[in-house]
Design an enzyme around this catalytic site. Structure first.
Site, PDB file in Angstrom:
ATOM      1  N   ASP A 133      -1.328   1.481  -0.029  1.00  0.00           N
ATOM      2  CA  ASP A 133      -2.099   2.576   0.555  1.00  0.00           C
ATOM      3  C   ASP A 133      -2.245   2.392   2.057  1.00  0.00           C
ATOM      4  O   ASP A 133      -3.021   1.548   2.510  1.00  0.00           O
ATOM      5  CB  ASP A 133      -3.469   2.636  -0.106  1.00  0.00           C
ATOM      6  CG  ASP A 133      -4.283   3.822   0.378  1.00  0.00           C
ATOM      7  OD1 ASP A 133      -3.687   4.756   0.944  1.00  0.00           O
ATOM      8  OD2 ASP A 133      -5.510   3.816   0.194  1.00  0.00           O
ATOM      9  N   ASP A 192      -0.083   8.919   4.993  1.00  0.00           N
ATOM     10  CA  ASP A 192      -0.762   8.215   3.900  1.00  0.00           C
ATOM     11  C   ASP A 192       0.116   8.073   2.671  1.00  0.00           C
ATOM     12  O   ASP A 192       0.376   9.046   1.961  1.00  0.00           O
ATOM     13  CB  ASP A 192      -2.045   8.960   3.545  1.00  0.00           C
ATOM     14  CG  ASP A 192      -2.842   8.209   2.490  1.00  0.00           C
ATOM     15  OD1 ASP A 192      -2.665   6.989   2.371  1.00  0.00           O
ATOM     16  OD2 ASP A 192      -3.626   8.848   1.784  1.00  0.00           O
TER      17      ASP A 192
END
Length: 528
Positions: A120, A330
């Protein structure tokens, strides 16, 4: 350093070929010599030098050794060109089984224990299930395609672990502790309803490898800080990241930050996702000279997230006016979110150029879906982002495909509107690229790649096929998309979607992360 070498510069006139030249020379004085001591006393009348080290005793040699180690860490060259997880650099994608996130295997502790952690770039903290009070099931039987059980970490079983004290600079909850020597707690709240991870911060060893195809492989044990996740809730109990999350953000507590601060690597890393849903992660990778790049942008003066500035959104050969926006890069978000005004212009142009019958499908999160013939399928317009200085980012696969029959295919443009000023470029727009997060030079770089031309190819894991999945979409994808701004993890609930009057440039919001909200860990979401 309190004691330094003293340099006495002597100006000497030297006759050279009948002309006068000025030559500077210096007298070097050892930092712990009597001359240095006398100079220190003369400049600091009220300072005691009783602790001044005497030559040839143990304290003297300890100070010299400490100075040598400090200078070594200050060298510009990192100790390793590239590092990657000890089980190999390959990343894995399991489709809807693990909520459409990308994962890799990492080893932690002594003896080492393996964890399958989600990657992440939108958060900073590494956490794993640990001495569990409430965690997701870890048996392989609970997850389709997983060939081994997931693990649970226990600090007491690792000889290299230690609790991070509340007095540590990376302990955000330190002011709430009763004593500075207590173990530092962490509480990470997420925007999905009732979703959180909590426990204590631990310092332990992360097992890595260095080298690649053209150099000798060696093992590296790096000190990192991880969350001992004793209790998870919400989405973390329902299939998303059951074995933990590796936050790759720019915060001081993230793995890339700790590796760079220790002098092990350049302050950079890369990830690559290919069309077969595999990929690579490499720490210290700054890419190559031919890659395209664009600068990271600060938020309220600080680089707290990987924000870039999109100049325009292009559909086909039309680069649309007034489609510039700032976006978070992201890997922890499945799809891409556009500010509402940009979204309207993009989907409107796409709808015109597709020239096919639009249909509405309630269970899908996308508004622009079409039932196209094979002939119409060949005329689908390309989708492209442009950045400053004519840098272009062609989206390799902006569509969701689902065959209807031999003659027709269902397609959907995988962008979702958000009411926020910031967008999110999710993993569906990142596939097909070697992406470099150059934190040292504050730039995001990219180049087309099949992810097989990178180093660190020491393990050959394969992603399970998604063909047998009865649900090709992430679970609960039809839920409403949260538009609220992230709040401190210590505060429950959602903040207002309206930015603070005192904060003209709000932190980008945390969007939906499949059935889970985008992982917004402690150090990414503290400023609101």
């Amino acid at each position: 350093m309190a004691f330094r070498f003293l340099h006495c510069l002597l100006l000497v006139n030297v006759l050279v070929d009948g002309s006068i030249a000025l030559t500077f020379s210096s007298k070097l004085i050892h930092r712990y010599s009597d001359e240095a001591k006398a100079h220190w006393v003369s400049r600091n009348k009220n300072v005691s030098v009783e602790s001044w080290p005497k030559r040839d005793n143990s304290k003297y040699f300890r100070l010299l050794l400490s100075s040598d180690l400090t200078r070594q860490k200050m060298k510009l060259s990192p100790r390793y060109n590239l590092l990657y997880p000890s089980q190999g650099s390959q990343t894995l994608f399991f489709g809807n089984v693990f909520d459409w996130l990308h994962y890799t295997w990492i080893d932690i502790g002594t003896p080492n224990v393996s964890f399958l952690v989600a990657l992440d770039t939108g958060s900073d903290r590494l956490w794993v299930p640990c001495d569990c009070i409430e965690c997701a099931p870890l048996s392989a039987g609970n997850y389709e395609g997983l060939d081994r059980d997931l693990s649970e970490y226990s600090p007491s079983l690792s000889s290299t672990s230690r609790h991070l004290p509340c007095s540590h600079q990376l302990c955000d909850q330190g002011p709430n502790c009763k004593s500075p020597k207590e173990p530092c707690p962490y509480i990470a709240q997420y925007l999905s309803e009732n979703t959180s991870s909590s426990g204590f911060l631990i310092e332990d060893k992360l097992h890595l490898s260095s080298g690649g195809r053209h150099s000798t492989q060696s093992s590296v044990q790096a000190s990192i800080i991880l969350g001992c996740g004793r209790k998870q809730s919400g989405g973390y109990l329902e299939g998303a990241a059951p074995d933990g999350v590796m936050g790759l953000g720019p915060g001081s507590i993230s793995v890339p930050s700790l590796l760079a601060k220790a002098g092990l690597i350049q302050d950079s890393f890369s990830i690559c996702f290919n069309e077969n849903y595999s990929g690579r992660i490499l720490f210290g990778d700054q890419g190559h000279a031919q890659q395209q790049s664009t600068p990271f942008l600060p938020v309220d003066g600080d680089f707290i997230a990987y924000i870039v500035g999109v100049k325009s959104f292009c559909v086909g050969n039309s680069c649309l006016k007034q489609t510039g926006f700032q976006a978070l890069i992201d890997s922890g978000t499945s799809f891409t979110y556009l500010p509402s005004e940009v979204y309207k212009r993009v989907v409107s142009e796409f709808d015109i150029q597709v020239n096919a019958r639009r249909i509405m499908i309630q269970q899908y999160p996308w508004e622009y879906c079409y039932n196209v013939s094979l002939q119409e399928l060949t005329n689908i317009p390309k989708v492209e982002l442009t950045f400053a200085k004519n840098q272009t980012f062609l989206i390799q696969n902006p569509l969701f495909y689902h065959p209807v029959n031999q003659e027709h295919t269902l397609i959907c443009l995988t962008v979702i509107p958000t009411d926020d000023d910031y967008g999110t470029i999710g993993q569906n727009f990142l596939i097909g690229y070697h992406m470099v997060f150059d934190r040292e030079n504050l730039r995001f770089g990219w180049s087309s790649s099949n992810c097989q031309d990178n180093m660190g190819d020491t393990a050959n894991f394969t992603s399970p096929s998604n063909e047998g999945s009865s649900n090709p979409l992430p679970a609960n994808q039809q839920q409403s998309i949260p538009n609220s701004t992230a709040v401190s993890p210590a505060v429950a609930g959602k903040a207002s979607s309206k930015p603070s009057v005192a904060t003209p440039r709000p932190i980008p919001p945390c969007h939906s992360l499949c059935s889970l909200s985008l992982v917004c860990l402690l150090f990414f979401c503290m400023s609101r």
